[in-house]
Scaffold this motif. Sequence first.
Motif, PDB file in Angstrom:
ATOM      1  N   UNK A 284       0.838  -1.193   0.000  1.00  0.00           N
ATOM      2  CA  UNK A 284       0.000   0.000   0.000  1.00  0.00           C
ATOM      3  C   UNK A 284       0.872   1.241   0.000  1.00  0.00           C
ATOM      4  N   UNK A 285       0.663   2.113   0.967  1.00  0.00           N
ATOM      5  CA  UNK A 285       1.458   3.337   1.068  1.00  0.00           C
ATOM      6  C   UNK A 285       2.688   3.173   1.955  1.00  0.00           C
ATOM      7  N   UNK A 286       2.955   1.954   2.367  1.00  0.00           N
ATOM      8  CA  UNK A 286       4.133   1.652   3.172  1.00  0.00           C
ATOM      9  C   UNK A 286       5.251   1.096   2.295  1.00  0.00           C
ATOM     10  N   UNK A 287       6.480   1.320   2.741  1.00  0.00           N
ATOM     11  CA  UNK A 287       7.635   0.600   2.224  1.00  0.00           C
ATOM     12  C   UNK A 287       8.154  -0.267   3.370  1.00  0.00           C
ATOM     13  N   UNK A 288       8.313  -1.549   3.094  1.00  0.00           N
ATOM     14  CA  UNK A 288       8.763  -2.500   4.107  1.00  0.00           C
ATOM     15  C   UNK A 288      10.203  -2.886   3.809  1.00  0.00           C
ATOM     16  N   UNK A 289      11.129  -2.362   4.605  1.00  0.00           N
ATOM     17  CA  UNK A 289      12.554  -2.666   4.488  1.00  0.00           C
ATOM     18  C   UNK A 289      12.830  -3.902   5.343  1.00  0.00           C
TER      19      UNK A 289
ATOM     20  N   UNK B 113       9.411  -0.202   8.808  1.00  0.00           N
ATOM     21  CA  UNK B 113       8.379   0.255   7.893  1.00  0.00           C
ATOM     22  C   UNK B 113       8.566   1.749   7.686  1.00  0.00           C
ATOM     23  N   UNK B 114       8.292   2.207   6.478  1.00  0.00           N
ATOM     24  CA  UNK B 114       8.417   3.630   6.174  1.00  0.00           C
ATOM     25  C   UNK B 114       7.079   4.118   5.653  1.00  0.00           C
ATOM     26  N   UNK B 115       6.509   5.118   6.320  1.00  0.00           N
ATOM     27  CA  UNK B 115       5.204   5.663   5.929  1.00  0.00           C
ATOM     28  C   UNK B 115       5.290   7.188   5.952  1.00  0.00           C
ATOM     29  N   UNK B 116       5.058   7.800   4.784  1.00  0.00           N
ATOM     30  CA  UNK B 116       5.146   9.260   4.655  1.00  0.00           C
ATOM     31  C   UNK B 116       6.470   9.800   5.185  1.00  0.00           C
ATOM     32  N   UNK B 117       7.550   9.076   4.909  1.00  0.00           N
ATOM     33  CA  UNK B 117       8.875   9.510   5.315  1.00  0.00           C
ATOM     34  C   UNK B 117       9.237   9.186   6.747  1.00  0.00           C
ATOM     35  N   UNK B 118       8.289   8.659   7.527  1.00  0.00           N
ATOM     36  CA  UNK B 118       8.544   8.323   8.925  1.00  0.00           C
ATOM     37  C   UNK B 118       8.940   6.859   9.047  1.00  0.00           C
ATOM     38  N   UNK B 119      10.020   6.592   9.786  1.00  0.00           N
ATOM     39  CA  UNK B 119      10.494   5.231   9.981  1.00  0.00           C
ATOM     40  C   UNK B 119       9.879   4.627  11.243  1.00  0.00           C
TER      41      UNK B 119
ATOM     42  N   UNK C  92      -0.583 -14.945  17.363  1.00  0.00           N
ATOM     43  CA  UNK C  92      -1.780 -14.095  17.359  1.00  0.00           C
ATOM     44  C   UNK C  92      -1.449 -12.704  17.899  1.00  0.00           C
ATOM     45  N   UNK C  93      -0.636 -12.649  18.957  1.00  0.00           N
ATOM     46  CA  UNK C  93      -0.236 -11.365  19.521  1.00  0.00           C
ATOM     47  C   UNK C  93       0.579 -10.528  18.544  1.00  0.00           C
ATOM     48  N   UNK C  94       1.494 -11.172  17.807  1.00  0.00           N
ATOM     49  CA  UNK C  94       2.315 -10.448  16.840  1.00  0.00           C
ATOM     50  C   UNK C  94       1.487  -9.961  15.650  1.00  0.00           C
ATOM     51  N   UNK C  95       0.502 -10.747  15.233  1.00  0.00           N
ATOM     52  CA  UNK C  95      -0.385 -10.308  14.152  1.00  0.00           C
ATOM     53  C   UNK C  95      -1.132  -9.050  14.589  1.00  0.00           C
ATOM     54  N   UNK C  96      -1.587  -9.034  15.835  1.00  0.00           N
ATOM     55  CA  UNK C  96      -2.259  -7.848  16.380  1.00  0.00           C
ATOM     56  C   UNK C  96      -1.313  -6.641  16.332  1.00  0.00           C
ATOM     57  N   UNK C  97      -0.052  -6.852  16.697  1.00  0.00           N
ATOM     58  CA  UNK C  97       0.923  -5.762  16.668  1.00  0.00           C
ATOM     59  C   UNK C  97       1.166  -5.276  15.242  1.00  0.00           C
ATOM     60  N   UNK C  98       1.249  -6.191  14.275  1.00  0.00           N
ATOM     61  CA  UNK C  98       1.454  -5.806  12.875  1.00  0.00           C
ATOM     62  C   UNK C  98       0.275  -4.989  12.354  1.00  0.00           C
ATOM     63  N   UNK C  99      -0.928  -5.360  12.740  1.00  0.00           N
ATOM     64  CA  UNK C  99      -2.100  -4.572  12.331  1.00  0.00           C
ATOM     65  C   UNK C  99      -1.983  -3.133  12.839  1.00  0.00           C
ATOM     66  N   UNK C 100      -1.504  -2.984  14.061  1.00  0.00           N
ATOM     67  CA  UNK C 100      -1.332  -1.647  14.619  1.00  0.00           C
ATOM     68  C   UNK C 100      -0.268  -0.861  13.848  1.00  0.00           C
ATOM     69  N   UNK C 101       0.816  -1.534  13.473  1.00  0.00           N
ATOM     70  CA  UNK C 101       1.885  -0.856  12.739  1.00  0.00           C
ATOM     71  C   UNK C 101       1.412  -0.411  11.354  1.00  0.00           C
ATOM     72  N   UNK C 102       0.481  -1.168  10.766  1.00  0.00           N
ATOM     73  CA  UNK C 102       0.013  -0.889   9.406  1.00  0.00           C
ATOM     74  C   UNK C 102      -1.303  -0.101   9.387  1.00  0.00           C
ATOM     75  N   UNK C 103      -1.727   0.405  10.536  1.00  0.00           N
ATOM     76  CA  UNK C 103      -3.052   1.015  10.654  1.00  0.00           C
ATOM     77  C   UNK C 103      -3.185   2.353   9.921  1.00  0.00           C
ATOM     78  N   UNK C 104      -2.067   2.981   9.550  1.00  0.00           N
ATOM     79  CA  UNK C 104      -2.156   4.298   8.924  1.00  0.00           C
ATOM     80  C   UNK C 104      -2.650   4.238   7.478  1.00  0.00           C
TER      81      UNK C 104
END
Length: 226
Positions: free
Chosen positions: A134-139, A145-151, A195-207
Amino acid sequence: MKAKILFVEDERDLSLIVCDTLRQNGYDVVAAFDGLEGLAMFKTEGADLIVADVMMPRLDGFALAKEVRGISLDVPIIFLTAKSEINDVEEGFGTGANDYIKKPFELRELLVRIKALLRNKVNSNVAHLVYEIGNYRFDVTGQRLIFNGKEILMSNIEARILENLVVDIGKTVDSSSLMIAVWGRDEMSNRNSLHGYIHKLRRLLRYDSNIDIINQRGFGYMLCTR
């Protein structure tokens, strides 16, 4: 040249055993017995990797990691923790940790985690593998993760799970395959952690609202973009 490990642990008997084992396996090891001492050693001597207990006097592991990340974004950090609650684990990764091991642990497991992180560190200096989500870059190799220039820094486990999902984006990846890829085994305790890590990834990708990780109940997870 030997990789240098900074081992920060206030239990001196445990520190002696672990440091001796690491030296026997070819590492250069320096030991500190509280967070402030560990931070001072890192500032003066540096390290290729840090292993730190969470609960320590004067400066705990989380605070130590925050200070280290202010100096270096690249040095891998492994937490040793007796805490099992997912909130505590998330707090640790929020400070910039790459991995964690619950006490009591097998020395063999610690060695495997250290080797993997040091290998990833070497590979990241050679070439960066980057995916567009999507609008993320995953290094992948930089574990960020990079979103709108923010790491956004990720843990080693988070990055490995997301990598396994993104290479099959739009397809369901079964839980067993994810656990074997990340932990080397499929166990019930790992299912709860996954399951806990998937929840965390959803939060990281929420933007980006067009990105989702769908739980295919009883089978696995699918990363998708709309």
